[in-house]
Write a protein that holds these residues in place. Sequence first.
Motif, PDB file in Angstrom:
ATOM      1  N   ASP A  40      51.686  69.347  26.694  1.00  0.00           N
ATOM      2  CA  ASP A  40      52.229  68.579  25.404  1.00  0.00           C
ATOM      3  C   ASP A  40      53.808  68.047  25.681  1.00  0.00           C
ATOM      4  O   ASP A  40      54.597  67.481  24.910  1.00  0.00           O
ATOM      5  N   ARG A  41      54.269  68.444  26.881  1.00  0.00           N
ATOM      6  CA  ARG A  41      55.747  68.213  27.182  1.00  0.00           C
ATOM      7  C   ARG A  41      55.756  66.920  28.064  1.00  0.00           C
ATOM      8  O   ARG A  41      55.105  66.518  28.660  1.00  0.00           O
ATOM      9  N   THR A  42      57.002  66.090  27.307  1.00  0.00           N
ATOM     10  CA  THR A  42      57.104  64.556  27.721  1.00  0.00           C
ATOM     11  C   THR A  42      58.418  64.656  28.352  1.00  0.00           C
ATOM     12  O   THR A  42      59.402  65.550  27.722  1.00  0.00           O
ATOM     13  N   GLU A  43      58.810  63.810  29.045  1.00  0.00           N
ATOM     14  CA  GLU A  43      60.197  63.574  29.583  1.00  0.00           C
ATOM     15  C   GLU A  43      60.447  61.825  29.561  1.00  0.00           C
ATOM     16  O   GLU A  43      59.642  61.296  29.998  1.00  0.00           O
ATOM     17  N   GLN A  44      61.793  61.716  29.137  1.00  0.00           N
ATOM     18  CA  GLN A  44      62.307  60.432  29.181  1.00  0.00           C
ATOM     19  C   GLN A  44      63.023  60.101  30.447  1.00  0.00           C
ATOM     20  O   GLN A  44      63.976  60.703  30.716  1.00  0.00           O
ATOM     21  N   LEU A  45      62.415  59.258  31.397  1.00  0.00           N
ATOM     22  CA  LEU A  45      63.150  59.068  32.683  1.00  0.00           C
ATOM     23  C   LEU A  45      63.440  57.608  32.885  1.00  0.00           C
ATOM     24  O   LEU A  45      62.361  56.876  33.006  1.00  0.00           O
ATOM     25  N   ALA A  46      64.522  57.119  33.009  1.00  0.00           N
ATOM     26  CA  ALA A  46      64.856  55.677  33.352  1.00  0.00           C
ATOM     27  C   ALA A  46      63.941  54.815  32.090  1.00  0.00           C
ATOM     28  O   ALA A  46      63.602  53.626  32.689  1.00  0.00           O
ATOM     29  N   GLY A  47      64.325  55.398  31.011  1.00  0.00           N
ATOM     30  CA  GLY A  47      63.840  54.437  29.954  1.00  0.00           C
ATOM     31  C   GLY A  47      62.331  54.470  29.616  1.00  0.00           C
ATOM     32  O   GLY A  47      61.836  53.573  28.853  1.00  0.00           O
ATOM     33  N   ARG A  48      61.498  55.302  30.583  1.00  0.00           N
ATOM     34  CA  ARG A  48      59.994  55.453  30.318  1.00  0.00           C
ATOM     35  C   ARG A  48      59.769  56.903  29.986  1.00  0.00           C
ATOM     36  O   ARG A  48      60.252  57.738  30.325  1.00  0.00           O
ATOM     37  N   THR A  49      58.603  57.007  29.173  1.00  0.00           N
ATOM     38  CA  THR A  49      58.105  58.359  28.830  1.00  0.00           C
ATOM     39  C   THR A  49      57.034  58.631  29.808  1.00  0.00           C
ATOM     40  O   THR A  49      56.118  58.040  30.126  1.00  0.00           O
ATOM     41  N   TRP A  50      57.098  59.902  30.336  1.00  0.00           N
ATOM     42  CA  TRP A  50      56.324  60.571  31.276  1.00  0.00           C
ATOM     43  C   TRP A  50      55.738  61.752  30.748  1.00  0.00           C
ATOM     44  O   TRP A  50      56.614  62.635  30.099  1.00  0.00           O
ATOM     45  N   THR A  51      54.383  62.240  31.094  1.00  0.00           N
ATOM     46  CA  THR A  51      53.789  63.276  30.316  1.00  0.00           C
ATOM     47  C   THR A  51      53.720  64.136  31.537  1.00  0.00           C
ATOM     48  O   THR A  51      53.123  63.862  32.757  1.00  0.00           O
ATOM     49  N   ARG A  52      53.734  65.629  31.369  1.00  0.00           N
ATOM     50  CA  ARG A  52      53.717  66.463  32.332  1.00  0.00           C
ATOM     51  C   ARG A  52      52.162  66.934  32.476  1.00  0.00           C
ATOM     52  O   ARG A  52      51.564  67.178  31.606  1.00  0.00           O
ATOM     53  N   TYR A  53      51.772  67.013  33.697  1.00  0.00           N
ATOM     54  CA  TYR A  53      50.384  67.752  34.198  1.00  0.00           C
ATOM     55  C   TYR A  53      50.674  68.834  35.039  1.00  0.00           C
ATOM     56  O   TYR A  53      51.523  68.788  35.935  1.00  0.00           O
ATOM     57  N   THR A  54      49.867  69.892  34.761  1.00  0.00           N
ATOM     58  CA  THR A  54      50.016  71.393  35.670  1.00  0.00           C
ATOM     59  C   THR A  54      48.721  71.755  35.830  1.00  0.00           C
ATOM     60  O   THR A  54      47.695  71.412  35.177  1.00  0.00           O
ATOM     61  N   GLU A  55      48.622  72.877  36.785  1.00  0.00           N
ATOM     62  CA  GLU A  55      47.635  73.720  36.760  1.00  0.00           C
ATOM     63  C   GLU A  55      46.555  73.011  37.676  1.00  0.00           C
ATOM     64  O   GLU A  55      45.410  73.655  37.601  1.00  0.00           O
ATOM     65  N   GLY A  56      46.924  71.878  38.411  1.00  0.00           N
ATOM     66  CA  GLY A  56      46.065  71.485  39.482  1.00  0.00           C
ATOM     67  C   GLY A  56      46.535  71.769  41.084  1.00  0.00           C
ATOM     68  O   GLY A  56      47.405  72.623  40.878  1.00  0.00           O
ATOM     69  N   ARG A  57      46.032  70.923  41.875  1.00  0.00           N
ATOM     70  CA  ARG A  57      46.497  71.396  43.231  1.00  0.00           C
ATOM     71  C   ARG A  57      48.165  71.035  43.128  1.00  0.00           C
ATOM     72  O   ARG A  57      49.040  71.631  43.898  1.00  0.00           O
ATOM     73  N   TYR A  58      48.240  69.711  42.391  1.00  0.00           N
ATOM     74  CA  TYR A  58      49.551  69.156  42.288  1.00  0.00           C
ATOM     75  C   TYR A  58      50.073  69.170  40.819  1.00  0.00           C
ATOM     76  O   TYR A  58      49.285  69.054  40.053  1.00  0.00           O
ATOM     77  N   ASP A  59      51.283  69.400  40.697  1.00  0.00           N
ATOM     78  CA  ASP A  59      52.010  69.182  39.242  1.00  0.00           C
ATOM     79  C   ASP A  59      51.960  67.809  39.320  1.00  0.00           C
ATOM     80  O   ASP A  59      52.173  66.932  40.344  1.00  0.00           O
ATOM     81  N   ALA A  60      52.304  67.174  38.119  1.00  0.00           N
ATOM     82  CA  ALA A  60      52.400  65.519  38.112  1.00  0.00           C
ATOM     83  C   ALA A  60      53.235  65.402  36.913  1.00  0.00           C
ATOM     84  O   ALA A  60      53.345  65.884  35.936  1.00  0.00           O
ATOM     85  N   LEU A  61      53.937  63.995  36.833  1.00  0.00           N
ATOM     86  CA  LEU A  61      54.297  63.279  35.807  1.00  0.00           C
ATOM     87  C   LEU A  61      53.468  61.811  35.679  1.00  0.00           C
ATOM     88  O   LEU A  61      53.391  61.211  36.814  1.00  0.00           O
ATOM     89  N   VAL A  62      53.207  61.665  34.508  1.00  0.00           N
ATOM     90  CA  VAL A  62      52.087  60.446  34.391  1.00  0.00           C
ATOM     91  C   VAL A  62      52.900  59.469  33.335  1.00  0.00           C
ATOM     92  O   VAL A  62      53.334  59.922  32.511  1.00  0.00           O
ATOM     93  N   LEU A  63      53.022  58.155  33.775  1.00  0.00           N
ATOM     94  CA  LEU A  63      53.719  57.541  32.853  1.00  0.00           C
ATOM     95  C   LEU A  63      52.590  56.957  31.806  1.00  0.00           C
ATOM     96  O   LEU A  63      51.565  56.700  31.794  1.00  0.00           O
ATOM     97  N   GLU A  64      53.202  57.039  30.691  1.00  0.00           N
ATOM     98  CA  GLU A  64      52.723  56.628  29.473  1.00  0.00           C
ATOM     99  C   GLU A  64      52.845  55.020  28.960  1.00  0.00           C
ATOM    100  O   GLU A  64      54.008  54.521  29.406  1.00  0.00           O
ATOM    101  N   ASN A  65      51.960  54.648  28.395  1.00  0.00           N
ATOM    102  CA  ASN A  65      51.886  53.061  27.960  1.00  0.00           C
ATOM    103  C   ASN A  65      52.235  52.220  29.186  1.00  0.00           C
ATOM    104  O   ASN A  65      52.893  51.077  28.789  1.00  0.00           O
TER     105      ASN A  65
END
Length: 174
Positions: A122-147
């Motif tokens: 449920d955690r998102t981050e605002q980075l360089a004017g874009r909204t990224w959603t956190r993904y965890t518990e896989g081999r890689y953690d990730a930030l996924v660009l929304e919209n």
Amino acid sequence: MAGSNGKTKTVRDMVLSLGLIMIAGAVMYLFIPHDDSTPDVKRVDYRVELLTARRAASYPVAAPEDLPLSWKATSVRFRGDDFDAWHLGFHTPDGEYVQVEQSTQKRSTFIDEATQGARRTDRTEQLAGRTWTRYTEGRYDALVLENADGSTTVVAGTASFARLAQMAESLKMA
């Protein structure tokens, strides 16, 4: 008594043989060179592939701009015949791995493949004017660009979320 002398001799011969094998093993270990240091990671130049991808892809292709030189690009590929798949991999200054992945593939399938099984939080981050959603518990953690229009952008890897965010902030879409 003749039988016991033969058994003693056999045990003694086995102990001597084992001792000689151990000495030979120690000599080989000492005199055969071995390097336990981490190998130097080779830097790749991704400019040509980036230009090709930006001309051919159906979406704005992401690549870092003004990333410190201590980040080494290690892999790059664009596959126009495979959902316009863009990949750019980096070795971070602290020895971890970060990749930028983009594709027009079905969003859920692509995220699962790029993160190797991570789950949305449920955690998102605002980075360089874009909204990224956190993904965890896989081999890689990730930030996924929304919209994102027409594609999915994933910044994933073994690095910390701070390093993933650093990469995400540096991305220029063109």
